[in-house]
Motif scaffolding. Structure first.
Motif, mmCIF file in Angstrom:
data_model
loop_
_atom_site.group_PDB
_atom_site.id
_atom_site.type_symbol
_atom_site.label_atom_id
_atom_site.label_comp_id
_atom_site.label_asym_id
_atom_site.label_seq_id
_atom_site.Cartn_x
_atom_site.Cartn_y
_atom_site.Cartn_z
ATOM 1 N N ILE A 95 36.094 49.126 33.238
ATOM 2 C CA ILE A 95 35.046 48.332 32.599
ATOM 3 C C ILE A 95 34.162 47.746 33.687
ATOM 4 N N SER A 96 32.880 48.090 33.656
ATOM 5 C CA SER A 96 31.955 47.579 34.663
ATOM 6 C C SER A 96 31.558 46.141 34.352
ATOM 7 N N ALA A 97 30.826 45.545 35.261
ATOM 8 C CA ALA A 97 30.334 44.190 35.058
ATOM 9 C C ALA A 97 29.183 44.195 34.052
ATOM 10 N N GLY A 98 28.989 43.055 33.381
ATOM 11 C CA GLY A 98 27.885 42.928 32.425
ATOM 12 C C GLY A 98 28.312 42.122 31.217
ATOM 13 N N THR A 99 27.352 41.598 30.497
ATOM 14 C CA THR A 99 27.689 40.766 29.346
ATOM 15 C C THR A 99 28.108 41.597 28.132
ATOM 16 N N THR A 100 27.620 42.821 28.010
ATOM 17 C CA THR A 100 28.050 43.674 26.904
ATOM 18 C C THR A 100 29.479 44.155 27.131
ATOM 19 N N THR A 101 29.802 44.518 28.366
ATOM 20 C CA THR A 101 31.167 44.931 28.677
ATOM 21 C C THR A 101 32.121 43.741 28.599
ATOM 22 N N TRP A 102 31.638 42.561 28.953
ATOM 23 C CA TRP A 102 32.436 41.330 28.804
ATOM 24 C C TRP A 102 32.763 41.092 27.328
ATOM 25 N N THR A 103 31.801 41.367 26.453
ATOM 26 C CA THR A 103 32.033 41.246 25.016
ATOM 27 C C THR A 103 33.052 42.276 24.558
ATOM 28 N N SER A 123 34.408 43.183 37.585
ATOM 29 C CA SER A 123 33.774 42.000 37.022
ATOM 30 C C SER A 123 34.745 40.828 36.973
ATOM 31 N N ILE A 124 34.379 39.736 37.613
ATOM 32 C CA ILE A 124 35.206 38.527 37.585
ATOM 33 C C ILE A 124 35.309 38.002 36.155
ATOM 34 N N GLN A 125 34.203 38.017 35.429
ATOM 35 C CA GLN A 125 34.185 37.506 34.058
ATOM 36 C C GLN A 125 35.064 38.353 33.139
ATOM 37 N N VAL A 126 34.984 39.655 33.262
ATOM 38 C CA VAL A 126 35.804 40.554 32.444
ATOM 39 C C VAL A 126 37.283 40.337 32.749
ATOM 40 N N ALA A 127 37.617 40.243 34.022
ATOM 41 C CA ALA A 127 39.015 40.042 34.410
ATOM 42 C C ALA A 127 39.552 38.730 33.858
ATOM 43 N N ASP A 128 38.757 37.673 33.882
ATOM 44 C CA ASP A 128 39.185 36.374 33.352
ATOM 45 C C ASP A 128 39.500 36.466 31.858
ATOM 46 N N LEU A 188 41.575 43.980 39.437
ATOM 47 C CA LEU A 188 40.241 43.523 39.838
ATOM 48 C C LEU A 188 39.952 44.030 41.240
ATOM 49 N N THR A 189 38.881 44.784 41.385
ATOM 50 C CA THR A 189 38.515 45.283 42.712
ATOM 51 C C THR A 189 38.060 44.124 43.590
ATOM 52 N N GLY A 190 38.126 44.317 44.859
ATOM 53 C CA GLY A 190 37.539 43.355 45.784
ATOM 54 C C GLY A 190 36.053 43.620 45.920
ATOM 55 N N GLY A 191 35.421 42.905 46.809
ATOM 56 C CA GLY A 191 34.003 43.145 47.050
ATOM 57 C C GLY A 191 33.192 41.870 47.160
ATOM 58 N N VAL A 192 31.898 42.041 47.328
ATOM 59 C CA VAL A 192 30.954 40.930 47.452
ATOM 60 C C VAL A 192 30.378 40.605 46.077
ATOM 61 N N ARG A 193 30.291 39.330 45.756
ATOM 62 C CA ARG A 193 29.871 38.897 44.425
ATOM 63 C C ARG A 193 28.347 38.911 44.290
ATOM 64 N N PRO A 198 24.747 38.161 41.599
ATOM 65 C CA PRO A 198 24.354 37.141 40.623
ATOM 66 C C PRO A 198 24.935 37.367 39.229
ATOM 67 N N SER A 199 25.277 38.623 38.891
ATOM 68 C CA SER A 199 25.845 38.911 37.576
ATOM 69 C C SER A 199 27.376 38.917 37.605
ATOM 70 N N ASP A 200 27.969 38.340 38.680
ATOM 71 C CA ASP A 200 29.424 38.221 38.821
ATOM 72 C C ASP A 200 30.125 39.565 38.930
ATOM 73 N N ALA A 201 29.426 40.541 39.502
ATOM 74 C CA ALA A 201 30.061 41.818 39.809
ATOM 75 C C ALA A 201 30.550 41.800 41.249
ATOM 76 N N LEU A 202 31.650 42.499 41.518
ATOM 77 C CA LEU A 202 32.140 42.670 42.878
ATOM 78 C C LEU A 202 31.713 44.050 43.356
ATOM 79 N N VAL A 203 30.951 44.090 44.435
ATOM 80 C CA VAL A 203 30.339 45.343 44.878
ATOM 81 C C VAL A 203 30.546 45.530 46.379
ATOM 82 N N GLY A 204 30.119 46.682 46.868
ATOM 83 C CA GLY A 204 30.171 46.940 48.294
ATOM 84 C C GLY A 204 31.283 47.893 48.686
ATOM 85 N N PRO A 205 31.482 48.110 50.001
ATOM 86 C CA PRO A 205 32.429 49.111 50.505
ATOM 87 C C PRO A 205 33.859 48.902 50.035
ATOM 88 N N VAL A 206 34.312 47.653 49.928
ATOM 89 C CA VAL A 206 35.692 47.394 49.499
ATOM 90 C C VAL A 206 35.897 47.863 48.061
#
Length: 266
Positions: free
Chosen positions: A99-107, A124-129, A143-148, A150-158
């Motif tokens: 499940i990717s980050a986003g408000t629809t996926t959070w729903t 997604s921090i919000q989805v995981a919560d 929950l993957t690691g990564g850099v947060r 503005p939409s609370d997604a964790l992204v980047g090489p990790v």
């Protein structure tokens, strides 16, 4: 035609041509001058068009604009809940899903309580919560690691490195925009790389996008329209968009919102 469907058509035309005239919309939609003006008032109030004398002009966001999670979570709530209900019906007990980050996926995450034995991978921090707070004893949340972002997604090489080692049954992807040509897009370059890794980890791709996402283009493409096995949207999706998605995606599923159901039974 319902008001929401008229407004979706008006918005699509404004984005396509840059501006719309009341007189042209009256003829095209077969409604009164006052009805068109009320529709423009609604779209203007939502910040989607700018009213001018005799019509309205499109307000096109920058391809790198990225609202925060809280700002996005209050938009199209009824549509997102309808989409989530349909998408939840695609999830089978005991499967591994992404499940990717986003408000629809959070729903969607909030709609999965009745599905047992899931392993869920998310950036997604919000989805995981939401998933961890569900009380499902047989559920595994990764929950993957990564850099947060503005939409609370964790992204980047990790995040990318962890996703590339996984093999998921289904990936549910939320998007910033979808359009013929650019495909499914995001305003964040780093997030697009992470989302592509998530898409590649799944055997099946399900894209969740309400009707307002059609015609919106972010700076970076996550996937082409034809890479989606299923697209789940709502009944405000314009006819032209439906035709395009039915031609290019594997399947289009249109969720009826509560307002539509009530209108049909009124």
């Amino acid at each position: 035609m319902l008001a929401r469907q008229r407004q979706a058509l008006i918005l699509e035309e404004a984005r396509r041509t840059g501006a719309v005239r009341v007189s042209d919309l009256v003829t095209r939609l077969g409604v009164s001058d006052m009805t068109v003006r009320r529709d423009l008032d609604v779209l203007s109030g939502r910040g989607l068009v700018e009213k001018v004398y005799g019509g309205a002009t499109s307000i096109v966001g920058k391809s790198t604009d990225e609202p925060g999670f809280e700002a996005k979570s209050v938009r199209q709530r009824a549509q997102k809940e309808a989409i989530a209900a349909v998408a939840a019906g695609l999830v089978r007990p005991g499967t591994a899903i992404g499940i990717s980050a986003g408000t629809t996926t959070w729903t969607l995450a909030r709609a999965l309580d009745a599905v047992p034995g899931l392993t869920i991978v998310t950036n997604s921090i919000q989805v995981a919560d939401v998933l961890r707070g569900s009380g499902q004893a047989e559920r595994t949340v990764v929950l993957t690691g990564g850099v947060r972002t503005p939409s609370d997604a964790l992204v980047g090489p990790v995040a990318v490195a962890s996703l590339r080692t996984l093999h998921l049954d289904v990936v549910f992807l939320g998007v910033h925009g979808m359009a013929d040509g650019p495909g499914f897009t995001t305003p964040n370059l780093t997030e697009s790389e992470t989302d592509r890794a998530l898409v590649e980890s799944g055997r099946k791709l399900v894209v969740l996008a309400d009707h307002t996402k059609w015609g919106t283009v972010g700076i970076s493409t996550i996937a082409d329209l034809n890479e989606a096995d299923v697209v789940v949207s709502d009944d405000g999706l314009p006819e032209q968009a439906r035709e395009t998605l039915m031609e290019q995606a594997g399947e289009l599923m249109v969720a009826e919102t509560a307002e539509t159901v009530e209108a049909e039974h009124a």
